[in-house]
Design a protein around this motif. Structure first.
Motif, PDB file in Angstrom:
ATOM      1  N   ALA A  16      65.904  15.084  47.880  1.00  0.00           N
ATOM      2  CA  ALA A  16      66.860  14.079  48.338  1.00  0.00           C
ATOM      3  C   ALA A  16      66.666  13.793  49.822  1.00  0.00           C
ATOM      4  CB  ALA A  16      68.287  14.551  48.071  1.00  0.00           C
ATOM      5  N   ARG A  17      66.342  14.829  50.599  1.00  0.00           N
ATOM      6  CA  ARG A  17      66.083  14.623  52.025  1.00  0.00           C
ATOM      7  C   ARG A  17      64.880  13.704  52.224  1.00  0.00           C
ATOM      8  NH1 ARG A  17      66.197  20.521  55.011  1.00  0.00           N
ATOM      9  NH2 ARG A  17      67.894  21.498  53.799  1.00  0.00           N
ATOM     10  N   VAL A  18      63.825  13.955  51.450  1.00  0.00           N
ATOM     11  CA  VAL A  18      62.614  13.134  51.579  1.00  0.00           C
ATOM     12  C   VAL A  18      62.904  11.689  51.204  1.00  0.00           C
ATOM     13  CG1 VAL A  18      60.274  12.755  50.711  1.00  0.00           C
ATOM     14  CG2 VAL A  18      61.069  15.091  51.188  1.00  0.00           C
ATOM     15  N   LEU A  20      65.299  15.640  60.624  1.00  0.00           N
ATOM     16  CA  LEU A  20      64.317  16.391  61.403  1.00  0.00           C
ATOM     17  C   LEU A  20      63.522  17.349  60.514  1.00  0.00           C
ATOM     18  CD1 LEU A  20      66.449  17.191  64.582  1.00  0.00           C
ATOM     19  CD2 LEU A  20      64.309  15.881  64.549  1.00  0.00           C
ATOM     20  N   SER A  21      64.193  17.923  59.520  1.00  0.00           N
ATOM     21  CA  SER A  21      63.505  18.870  58.638  1.00  0.00           C
ATOM     22  C   SER A  21      62.407  18.195  57.819  1.00  0.00           C
ATOM     23  CB  SER A  21      64.507  19.558  57.702  1.00  0.00           C
ATOM     24  OG  SER A  21      64.940  18.687  56.668  1.00  0.00           O
ATOM     25  N   VAL A  22      62.562  16.912  57.556  1.00  0.00           N
ATOM     26  CA  VAL A  22      61.552  16.173  56.793  1.00  0.00           C
ATOM     27  C   VAL A  22      60.308  15.939  57.648  1.00  0.00           C
ATOM     28  CG1 VAL A  22      61.025  13.972  55.667  1.00  0.00           C
ATOM     29  CG2 VAL A  22      63.238  15.075  55.278  1.00  0.00           C
ATOM     30  N   HIS A  74      59.557  23.479  62.819  1.00  0.00           N
ATOM     31  CA  HIS A  74      60.274  23.863  64.028  1.00  0.00           C
ATOM     32  C   HIS A  74      61.767  23.563  64.008  1.00  0.00           C
ATOM     33  CE1 HIS A  74      56.102  23.068  65.973  1.00  0.00           C
ATOM     34  NE2 HIS A  74      56.175  24.303  65.503  1.00  0.00           N
ATOM     35  N   VAL A  75      62.259  22.934  62.982  1.00  0.00           N
ATOM     36  CA  VAL A  75      63.651  22.495  62.983  1.00  0.00           C
ATOM     37  C   VAL A  75      64.627  23.669  63.010  1.00  0.00           C
ATOM     38  CG1 VAL A  75      63.888  22.385  60.463  1.00  0.00           C
ATOM     39  CG2 VAL A  75      65.258  20.871  61.916  1.00  0.00           C
ATOM     40  N   HIS A  76      64.216  24.829  62.517  1.00  0.00           N
ATOM     41  CA  HIS A  76      65.148  25.951  62.429  1.00  0.00           C
ATOM     42  C   HIS A  76      65.594  26.433  63.812  1.00  0.00           C
ATOM     43  CE1 HIS A  76      67.310  29.091  60.416  1.00  0.00           C
ATOM     44  NE2 HIS A  76      66.633  30.054  61.022  1.00  0.00           N
TER      45      HIS A  76
END
Length: 214
Positions: free
Chosen positions: A64-66, A133-135, A140-142
């Protein structure tokens, strides 16, 4: 209609159908289990863990994020804006020695602003911004997530409110990698390779400085 024209039309139709099928397979590969693992890396594992090991539920969330953020195109930064952001990071880095929690707050705000300037959702929609950002910066988003948790822990009363200097230093080091990605001259969607591109204040320099202040 002549036989030759009919043959040409058939060839065109077959080509269009084949191209559509290839695109569909590519899309399924990007949002399928193995495709998601490749795209999200450690973020995939963290999402599975958050769903108590339910890989299917995690993949639905990541897919869903993608679908929502995959087409986002990062906007370039003006050189003056990039220098301003780098100066703010350097100031927060120096502040960490004497006031680590205040420095973490500065970094949290800075990352949100830089992400917004690059075209990601506004910082006021933190969860949505983090998903986007995670997509595109899954590696590095963590770091941003860790910094934000420490900053908001005081208000929420979560365990992160007891984070020590070493834990906060590690969070800032990880967040620095995302910052470097976002301010990098050649930052591209999903490149995830911005280490060391954020200016003369390197991660190594921050590591030594923070240890002196711990």
């Amino acid at each position: 209609m002549s036989t030759g024209v009919i043959i040409v039309l058939i060839v065109i139709v077959v080509g269009v159908v084949a191209a559509a099928a290839a695109l569909a397979l590519r899309a399924r590969g990007a949002t399928g289990g193995s495709g998601l693992k490749r795209r999200f890396g450690p973020e995939y594992d963290r999402t599975v863990a958050r769903h108590d090991g339910d890989a299917k539920a995690a993949e639905q969330e990541l897919g869903a994020r993608v679908q929502e953020h995959g087409s986002l195109h990062e906007q370039p930064l003006e050189p003056a804006a990039r220098e301003q952001y780098q100066a703010r990071w350097a100031a927060a880095q120096e502040r960490f020695v004497d006031s680590p929690r205040e420095a973490m707050s500065d970094v949290d705000q800075l990352l949100g602003e830089v992400a917004g300037a690059r075209g990601f959702p506004d910082v006021q929609e933190y969860e949505k911004q983090l998903d986007a950002l995670s997509v595109h910066h899954a590696d590095h988003v963590h770091g941003y997530r860790r910094v934000h948790r420490v900053v908001t822990a005081r208000t929420n009363g979560t365990p992160e409110s007891q984070a020590g200097t070493e834990e906060m230093r590690e969070a800032m080091l990880e967040a620095r990698a995302l910052f470097d990605d976002l301010v990098s001259d050649d930052s591209r969607n999903g490149n995830g390779n911005g280490h060391g591109r954020g200016g003369r204040h390197s991660i190594g320099a921050f590591n030594k400085q923070a240890l002196k202040g711990s």
